[in-house]
Design a protein around this motif. Structure first.
Motif, short mmCIF file in Angstrom:
data_model
loop_
_atom_site.label_atom_id
_atom_site.label_comp_id
_atom_site.label_asym_id
_atom_site.label_seq_id
_atom_site.Cartn_x
_atom_site.Cartn_y
_atom_site.Cartn_z
N UNK A 1 -0.54 -1.25 4.42
CA UNK A 1 -0.14 -1.17 2.97
C UNK A 1 -1.21 -1.63 2.17
N UNK A 2 -0.88 -1.24 0.86
CA UNK A 2 -1.58 -2.02 -0.26
C UNK A 2 -0.72 -2.49 -1.26
N UNK A 3 -0.78 -3.84 -1.18
CA UNK A 3 0.48 -4.52 -2.26
C UNK A 3 -0.36 -4.43 -3.67
N UNK A 4 0.46 -3.75 -4.49
CA UNK A 4 -0.09 -3.40 -5.90
C UNK A 4 0.67 -4.46 -6.84
N UNK A 5 0.17 -5.30 -7.73
CA UNK A 5 0.72 -6.09 -8.70
C UNK A 5 0.35 -5.70 -10.05
N UNK A 6 1.42 -5.46 -10.80
CA UNK A 6 0.94 -4.86 -12.32
C UNK A 6 1.34 -5.96 -13.36
N UNK A 7 0.48 -6.58 -13.91
CA UNK A 7 1.03 -7.64 -14.85
C UNK A 7 0.82 -7.13 -16.30
N UNK B 1 6.85 -1.53 -13.49
CA UNK B 1 7.64 -0.96 -12.29
C UNK B 1 6.76 -0.42 -11.23
N UNK B 2 5.65 -0.36 -11.48
CA UNK B 2 4.68 0.28 -10.28
C UNK B 2 4.33 -0.82 -9.21
N UNK B 3 4.73 -1.79 -9.80
CA UNK B 3 4.17 -2.93 -8.44
C UNK B 3 5.20 -2.89 -7.34
N UNK B 4 4.64 -2.77 -6.34
CA UNK B 4 5.17 -2.36 -5.08
C UNK B 4 4.18 -2.22 -3.91
N UNK B 5 4.41 -2.13 -2.62
CA UNK B 5 3.64 -1.98 -1.54
C UNK B 5 3.63 -0.42 -1.41
N UNK B 6 2.41 -0.22 -1.16
CA UNK B 6 2.08 1.49 -1.03
C UNK B 6 1.63 1.78 0.24
N UNK B 7 2.35 2.43 0.97
CA UNK B 7 2.13 2.78 2.29
C UNK B 7 1.62 3.99 2.80
N UNK C 1 -4.94 -5.87 -1.29
CA UNK C 1 -4.08 -6.49 -2.18
C UNK C 1 -4.84 -5.91 -3.56
N UNK C 2 -4.03 -5.92 -4.77
CA UNK C 2 -4.81 -5.36 -6.02
C UNK C 2 -3.88 -5.84 -7.00
N UNK C 3 -4.55 -6.38 -8.15
CA UNK C 3 -3.78 -6.88 -9.24
C UNK C 3 -4.57 -6.09 -10.47
N UNK C 4 -3.51 -5.54 -11.34
CA UNK C 4 -4.03 -4.56 -12.54
C UNK C 4 -3.01 -5.24 -13.59
N UNK C 5 -3.40 -4.57 -14.72
CA UNK C 5 -2.56 -4.74 -15.94
C UNK C 5 -2.00 -3.37 -16.46
N UNK C 6 -0.96 -3.50 -17.27
CA UNK C 6 -0.28 -2.47 -17.68
C UNK C 6 -1.19 -1.48 -18.23
N UNK D 1 -4.65 7.90 -3.08
CA UNK D 1 -3.55 8.01 -4.19
C UNK D 1 -3.99 7.38 -5.48
N UNK D 2 -3.74 8.14 -6.65
CA UNK D 2 -4.00 7.53 -7.97
C UNK D 2 -2.91 7.48 -8.95
N UNK D 3 -2.87 6.37 -9.43
CA UNK D 3 -1.68 6.24 -10.31
C UNK D 3 -2.29 5.77 -11.59
N UNK D 4 -2.01 6.49 -12.92
CA UNK D 4 -2.49 6.26 -14.08
C UNK D 4 -1.55 5.67 -15.10
N UNK D 5 -2.02 5.00 -16.23
CA UNK D 5 -1.06 4.30 -16.86
C UNK D 5 -0.09 3.34 -16.44
N UNK D 6 -0.71 2.54 -15.68
CA UNK D 6 0.34 1.75 -14.94
C UNK D 6 1.45 1.07 -15.75
#
Lengths: 114, 114
Positions: free
Chosen positions: A108-114, A84-90, A10-15, A76-81
């Motif tokens: 999976x990794x559950x990513x939440x973008x706040x 809508x990038x909040x999702x389960x990444x498999x 699990x991971x929580x990030x901000x925009x 897997x890298x995702x920039x400038x979150x």
């Protein structure tokens, strides 16, 4: 034998932030694929890597990138979150890249973008 | 534009009865089809597959039927067991360009009632 392992779970990030997700394939598997699963949808293809080379890319913006290492693990890298990038990444691994090759998925990794 | 459609978001079946999960596809380039099962907090696991040269494939309690002319496939589970309760995803792979990626439906949540 260990299956496909992903970290973190699990991971929580901000925009605007950047995130790196990690995947270790099943021993002996040389191909790693990444999928995004948004709530209520099926998994959607992002990338496939085989022998450290990108073999396919889905319809995702350039903010998404990935790489595969000599030991066949992958990031897997995702920039400038965005929200809508909040999702389960498999992550999924397979021996080869043949179309009918059975994929083995991690949890999976559950990513939440706040 | 959904190329793989699972029009039933959920299905409830009594234990011991037959479960029938349906899937339709629109892309005539798809020539290999798979069913994956997903439990909460786990990655999808492969269940059964079928090539477009066949119209039926059976594995224990699970049978997949393919009707190419109707672009329709179905998964039959007989008899259904409570442990079968999960989300079932239909997926397809095409020949040629993009043959490395799975295209998934949105899934059908099966509940088997004891």
């Amino acid at each position: 034998d260990a299956g496909v392992t992903q970290s973190p779970t699990h991971l929580i990030k901000t925009r605007g932030q950047q995130v790196t997700l990690r995947c270790s394939p099943i021993s002996g598997h040389k191909s790693v694929s990444w999928y995004q699963q948004v709530l209520g949808q099926g998994p959607q293809f992002i990338f496939q890597y085989y022998e450290k080379e990108e073999r396919g890319r889905g319809n995702f913006p350039d903010r998404f990138s990935a790489r595969q290492f000599p030991n066949y693990s992958s990031e897997l890298n995702v920039n400038a979150l965005l929200l809508g990038d909040s999702a389960l990444y498999l992550c999924a691994s397979s021996l080869w890249t043949a179309g009918n090759e059975k994929l083995f998925f991690g949890s999976g990794t559950q990513l939440s973008v706040l | 534009d959904q190329q793989v459609k699972q029009n039933s978001p959920s299905l409830s079946v009594q234990e011991g009865r037959i479960s029938i999960l349906n899937c339709d596809y629109t892309n005539s380039m798809f020539d290999y089809f798979l069913w994956y099962k997903k439990y909460p907090a786990e990655g999808p696991t492969f269940l059964i597959s079928i090539s477009s040269i066949k119209d039926k494939n059976e594995d224990g309690r699970f049978t997949v039927f393919l009707n190419k002319s109707a672009k329709h496939l179905s998964l039959h589970i007989v008899p259904s067991q409570p442990g079968d309760s999960a989300v079932y995803f239909c997926a397809a792979i095409g020949s040629g360009a993009g043959s490395y990626q799975l295209t998934f439906g949105k899934g059908t949540k099966l509940s088997v009632i004891p």
